[in-house]
Motif scaffolding. Structure first.
Motif, mmCIF file in Angstrom:
data_model
loop_
_atom_site.group_PDB
_atom_site.id
_atom_site.type_symbol
_atom_site.label_atom_id
_atom_site.label_comp_id
_atom_site.label_asym_id
_atom_site.label_seq_id
_atom_site.Cartn_x
_atom_site.Cartn_y
_atom_site.Cartn_z
ATOM 1 N N SER A 120 -14.549 8.611 5.133
ATOM 2 C CA SER A 120 -15.673 7.738 5.446
ATOM 3 C C SER A 120 -15.453 6.344 4.867
ATOM 4 O O SER A 120 -14.964 6.192 3.745
ATOM 5 C CB SER A 120 -16.971 8.322 4.871
ATOM 6 O OG SER A 120 -18.035 7.395 4.987
ATOM 7 N N LYS A 121 -15.839 5.334 5.617
ATOM 8 C CA LYS A 121 -15.773 3.964 5.123
ATOM 9 C C LYS A 121 -16.809 3.703 4.042
ATOM 10 O O LYS A 121 -16.766 2.671 3.385
ATOM 11 C CB LYS A 121 -15.960 2.972 6.278
ATOM 12 C CG LYS A 121 -14.783 2.940 7.237
ATOM 13 C CD LYS A 121 -14.928 1.859 8.283
ATOM 14 C CE LYS A 121 -13.701 1.802 9.188
ATOM 15 N NZ LYS A 121 -13.791 0.745 10.210
ATOM 16 N N SER A 122 -17.719 4.650 3.848
ATOM 17 C CA SER A 122 -18.699 4.526 2.771
ATOM 18 C C SER A 122 -18.101 4.915 1.427
ATOM 19 O O SER A 122 -18.701 4.660 0.385
ATOM 20 C CB SER A 122 -19.925 5.414 3.050
ATOM 21 O OG SER A 122 -20.562 5.040 4.240
ATOM 22 N N GLY A 123 -16.938 5.565 1.438
ATOM 23 C CA GLY A 123 -16.308 6.000 0.197
ATOM 24 C C GLY A 123 -15.602 4.870 -0.524
ATOM 25 O O GLY A 123 -15.395 3.789 0.010
ATOM 26 N N GLY A 124 -15.221 5.132 -1.761
ATOM 27 C CA GLY A 124 -14.523 4.135 -2.555
ATOM 28 C C GLY A 124 -13.027 4.152 -2.309
ATOM 29 O O GLY A 124 -12.499 5.045 -1.647
ATOM 30 N N PRO A 125 -12.301 3.170 -2.870
ATOM 31 C CA PRO A 125 -10.850 3.100 -2.690
ATOM 32 C C PRO A 125 -10.124 4.348 -3.161
ATOM 33 O O PRO A 125 -9.183 4.814 -2.525
ATOM 34 C CB PRO A 125 -10.461 1.875 -3.525
ATOM 35 C CG PRO A 125 -11.694 1.052 -3.617
ATOM 36 C CD PRO A 125 -12.822 2.020 -3.641
ATOM 37 N N GLY A 126 -10.575 4.910 -4.309
ATOM 38 C CA GLY A 126 -9.920 6.108 -4.820
ATOM 39 C C GLY A 126 -10.024 7.284 -3.874
ATOM 40 O O GLY A 126 -9.073 8.075 -3.733
ATOM 41 N N GLU A 127 -11.181 7.411 -3.213
ATOM 42 C CA GLU A 127 -11.366 8.503 -2.254
ATOM 43 C C GLU A 127 -10.427 8.354 -1.065
ATOM 44 O O GLU A 127 -9.852 9.339 -0.582
ATOM 45 C CB GLU A 127 -12.819 8.534 -1.770
ATOM 46 C CG GLU A 127 -13.828 8.871 -2.845
ATOM 47 C CD GLU A 127 -15.256 8.758 -2.339
ATOM 48 O OE1 GLU A 127 -15.783 9.769 -1.861
ATOM 49 O OE2 GLU A 127 -15.825 7.653 -2.415
ATOM 50 N N LEU A 128 -10.255 7.125 -0.589
ATOM 51 C CA LEU A 128 -9.366 6.897 0.550
ATOM 52 C C LEU A 128 -7.921 7.212 0.179
ATOM 53 O O LEU A 128 -7.210 7.880 0.935
ATOM 54 C CB LEU A 128 -9.487 5.456 1.036
ATOM 55 C CG LEU A 128 -8.517 5.066 2.159
ATOM 56 C CD1 LEU A 128 -8.790 5.888 3.410
ATOM 57 C CD2 LEU A 128 -8.595 3.578 2.455
ATOM 58 N N ILE A 129 -7.472 6.724 -0.968
ATOM 59 C CA ILE A 129 -6.094 6.976 -1.395
ATOM 60 C C ILE A 129 -5.855 8.473 -1.545
ATOM 61 O O ILE A 129 -4.809 9.002 -1.134
ATOM 62 C CB ILE A 129 -5.804 6.243 -2.717
ATOM 63 C CG1 ILE A 129 -5.806 4.727 -2.485
ATOM 64 C CG2 ILE A 129 -4.478 6.688 -3.310
ATOM 65 C CD1 ILE A 129 -4.761 4.255 -1.490
ATOM 66 N N LYS A 130 -6.812 9.178 -2.121
ATOM 67 C CA LYS A 130 -6.676 10.629 -2.268
ATOM 68 C C LYS A 130 -6.560 11.301 -0.910
ATOM 69 O O LYS A 130 -5.737 12.212 -0.709
ATOM 70 C CB LYS A 130 -7.876 11.192 -3.032
ATOM 71 C CG LYS A 130 -7.784 12.696 -3.274
ATOM 72 C CD LYS A 130 -8.987 13.193 -4.065
ATOM 73 C CE LYS A 130 -8.897 14.699 -4.296
ATOM 74 N NZ LYS A 130 -10.088 15.210 -5.057
#
Length: 533
Positions: free
Chosen positions: A433-443
């Motif tokens: 989700s684009k609502s998540g933070g950078p760390g969530e995307l990298i994970k």
């Protein structure tokens, strides 16, 4: 173009998520917090271009931030409150996406007039500094991106505890992020050696301090000059037994003394190739033993005062599960992940590229349209593609089987709730989700690359859209044309409260998260055309 940074302060999680999501969809890097203490902590270590807050913050914001006050009360004094608190604009809950966009535009314009430039020089410098880090190469050995984030934030907290103004804390945060950049000039065979170093190997390691000083120095820019000073002096000791220059006490620059405390604490509390991590208590005991010899006692006292926040930073930025393990002597490092970025918003794509590179990944290419994306998938070898679910109004799901045929795993990146097939070749390998933070995307990127299928709970398969009443469809139809709630009330000869009630009912029937989401769902169901012409 510099990526605009925004801080959203709102105790209501729904409003906070709504605001952060809208700002991110407009290409901003938005951070959401729920209370005054956390907001002040964020403002003490970073200068934000925009602050949207339902709390009256003080001088922490500074003149360099555009500010918007959000209030729930129905009162004519909102504007007066905003002016008295030096806010650039104000909003009253509940507000629409259009109202937020207008307020943001006005606030940023007023900020530009105040600082004399549409892009504050500090913001441009921050992007340049990060690009400098990218060109120099990813930090090696213990210098992961998470270590850099933890140390730089901790330095800013210590400085704040010492009474530094917010702008100087932010400068220190940026400068201290490059404390070990000189390690790019040290061979891996020495950096990654798990055993005890010889005298000659220690001498090679110690060269990273003057190397870093030379890399960063000489520009005349105050931030880069501070970074040069830190890189060259953060291994000095107050007893004069440090390196490279044997400085003692007050001879060691203050910024370097601060960084020394933050750097050693982080190193002690995280695993290294030569030892396991210590507990926070054991690390503190070890550092306390070095007061007056290795560390400045005043810096240690300031560090202890902010230790709870430092521990929180460690929890927010843990070492990645996919971090590269220590290599044996002579063993080649793993190849970085190659990632394609398929995103139709240029600012978002640039932000993603910057984030991926900071995490040691390689950006294999970017595309904004389906045609460009198809060509990119055909021509560039990659491990993962970050795919925006909607490219200029077109669904991008048809690209998934083409990417998979080329051996590229697909992470669907969306700000809404796309209709994702449950069993077909079009199903992505993961959803973020684009609502998540950078760390969530990298994970999520790393999980997809490893063959797992992460799914963000904020992105669910679209439920059937319930039938709306004729009046609800009429109002949604006007919303789809960009008409505001107040104007809709005037056109239909009803009160604004009645309009909001119909909108809320329609959102409940359709499971919509925002007004924009409501319009999309109802339009796709065909009800706007059928009921409102």
């Amino acid at each position: 173009m510099t990526l605009v940074t925004a801080l959203v302060v709102d105790a209501d999680p729904k409003t906070r998520l709504f605001t952060v999501g809208l700002l991110e969809r407009h290409g901003m890097a938005a951070t959401g917090v729920s209370n005054l203490a956390t907001a002040r902590a964020e403002l003490s270590v970073q200068l934000f271009d925009l602050v949207v807050s339902d709390l009256l913050l003080g001088d922490e914001m500074g003149a360099a931030s555009a500010t918007i006050l959000v209030r729930s009360e129905r009162t004519d004094e909102i504007a007066a409150d905003a002016l008295a608190a030096r806010f650039d604009d104000h909003l009253q809950k509940p507000f629409s996406a259009e109202e937020l966009a207008i307020a943001v535009t006005r606030a940023l314009r007023r900020r530009a007039e105040r600082v004399g430039s549409p892009e504050h020089p500090d913001a441009r410098l921050a992007e340049g500094v990060l690009e400098c880090l990218i060109r120099a190469g990813r930090f090696r050995d213990e210098e992961t991106s998470e270590h850099v984030e933890r140390v730089s934030r901790t330095c800013a907290l210590i400085a704040r505890s010492l009474g530094w103004p917010a702008s100087d804390c932010w400068t220190l945060r940026v400068a201290s992020a490059m404390h070990d950049i000189g390690k790019v000039g040290v061979p891996d065979v020495v950096l990654r050696k798990p055993g005890k170093l010889s005298a000659s190997e220690r001498a090679v390691i110690q060269r990273h301090a003057p190397i870093g000083r030379d890399i960063l120095g000489g520009s005349g820019d105050p931030v880069l000059e501070m970074a040069s000073t830190i890189a060259g002096s953060h291994h000095e000791r107050v007893d004069g037994e440090g390196y490279p220059d044997g400085l003692a006490g007050e001879e060691i620059p203050l910024a370097a003394r601060i960084t020394a405390v933050a750097d050693v604490f982080d190193a002690l509390t995280h695993d290294r190739v030569y030892r396991d991590a210590l507990t926070v208590e054991a690390a503190l005991e070890t550092m306390q033993a070095g007061e007056g010899s290795q560390f400045d006692g005043r810096m240690l006292a300031a560090f202890r005062a902010v230790l709870p926040q430092v521990v929180q930073i460690g929890e927010l930025y843990p070492d990645s599960e996919q971090a590269e393990p220590g290599l044996e002597v002579g063993e080649a490092p793993q190849q970085p992940l190659r990632v394609l970025i398929i995103e139709d918003h240029g600012a978002v794509a640039r932000g993603l590229a910057l984030l991926l590179r900071r995490e040691g990944m390689e950006v294999a290419g970017t595309a904004e349209t389906l045609t460009e994306a198809e060509r990119l998938v055909e021509q560039r070898g990659a491990d993962v593609a970050i795919l925006d679910a909607d490219l200029h109004g077109e669904s991008s799901l048809g690209l998934i089987p083409k990417a998979r045929a080329r051996g590229v795993r697909v992470l669907l990146y969306t700000g809404g709730t796309p209709a994702v097939p449950v069993s077909s070749a079009d199903k992505p390998d993961g959803i973020a989700s684009k609502s998540g933070g950078p760390g969530e995307l990298i994970k999520a990127v790393r999980e997809v690359a490893a063959g797992r299928s992460p799914t963000d709970n904020r992105v669910v398969e679209r439920a059937p859209v319930g039938l709306l009443s004729p009046r609800e469809c009429e109002i949604v139809g006007l919303l789809s044309q960009g008409v505001t709630g107040e104007d809709i009330a005037g056109r239909l000869f009803v009160s604004p409260h009645t309009v909001r009630t119909h909108v809320r009912n329609a959102m409940t029937k359709t499971n919509a998260h925002t007004r924009a989401h409501l319009v999309t769902l109802v339009a796709e169901s065909g009800q706007i055309t059928r009921m409102s012409g």
